[in-house]
Design an enzyme around this catalytic site. Sequence first.
Site, PDB file in Angstrom:
ATOM      1  N   SER A  47       0.874  -1.174   0.000  1.00 34.37           N
ATOM      2  CA  SER A  47       0.000   0.000   0.000  1.00 34.37           C
ATOM      3  C   SER A  47       0.900   1.210   0.000  1.00 34.37           C
ATOM      4  O   SER A  47       2.068   1.134   0.408  1.00 34.37           O
ATOM      5  CB  SER A  47      -0.877   0.026   1.259  1.00 34.37           C
ATOM      6  N   TYR A  77      -2.884   0.416  10.504  1.00 34.70           N
ATOM      7  CA  TYR A  77      -2.747   0.036   9.100  1.00 34.70           C
ATOM      8  C   TYR A  77      -1.370   0.410   8.567  1.00 34.70           C
ATOM      9  O   TYR A  77      -0.709  -0.386   7.888  1.00 34.70           O
ATOM     10  CB  TYR A  77      -3.831   0.724   8.278  1.00 34.70           C
TER      11      TYR A  77
END
Length: 271
Positions: A143, A156
């Site tokens: 990501s 995250y």
Amino acid sequence: MGWLEGKVALITGGGSGIGRALIERFIDEGASIGVLERSEEKVKELQEQFGKKVVVVQGDVTLLEDNERAVAETVRVFGKIDTFIGNAGIFDYFVSLLDLPKEKLDTSFDELFGVNVKGPLYGAKAVLPELLKTQGNIIFTVSNAGFYPAGGGPLYTASKHAVVGLVRELAYELSPKIRVNGVAPGGTLTDLRGPSALGQEKQTQSKVDNIKDLMKTTNPLHVVPSPKQHTSAYVLLASNKDSMAMTGVIINSDGGLGVRGFHSAAGGEHL
């Protein structure tokens, strides 16, 4: 003839978003696909849509035995595995450390790191014997949060930094027989869910207010890619012929987030 003619890939989290787009693209490139997917509903959808081109196993990426079942069933049906894609993930929807309830910190950390970090690690462990036979490759979905702040909250962001570490360490450990790489998508509208420990299991990115504008204005290219538009990077990395000298590489498919600082430092404006 496609780039992956005759190859077999095992993909986790293939029921929606980037995972589902990868199934479609890899089939178009000539591959057969094994899938590990948690949702019973999505398992049925995949089987109905793709028929004999896929074998779908319902299971949890955080359980080693479920990863092993997916490997075994893929090999039983298709005879081998050339590529493992650790793609399953969950998101924390930008919950800051200040806003994280202390009574939920342990459970939300364990749940998010379980899927995002333990999941790809367990998948790699389970598939390793088969990839040694084919001298195949591993691709992890990272990501933009694996490189930059503000791509999520601390849970995250930390989990995706950990996946970057997995790519680099496994690329080192498993060379020269197995290549290990990653793809780091930027903001993409998918069915990405949050941890149930934070009450986010039904949250999706499409329900976030002004999410398209937020994604578009945070990258220099002002793009909000579809899941399909990230798949070419995975195809390249899965092809031993076309990326035979690439390991420990992470392709950033994020609209150019890494050059944001140059615009602000120079006082420049977008054209």
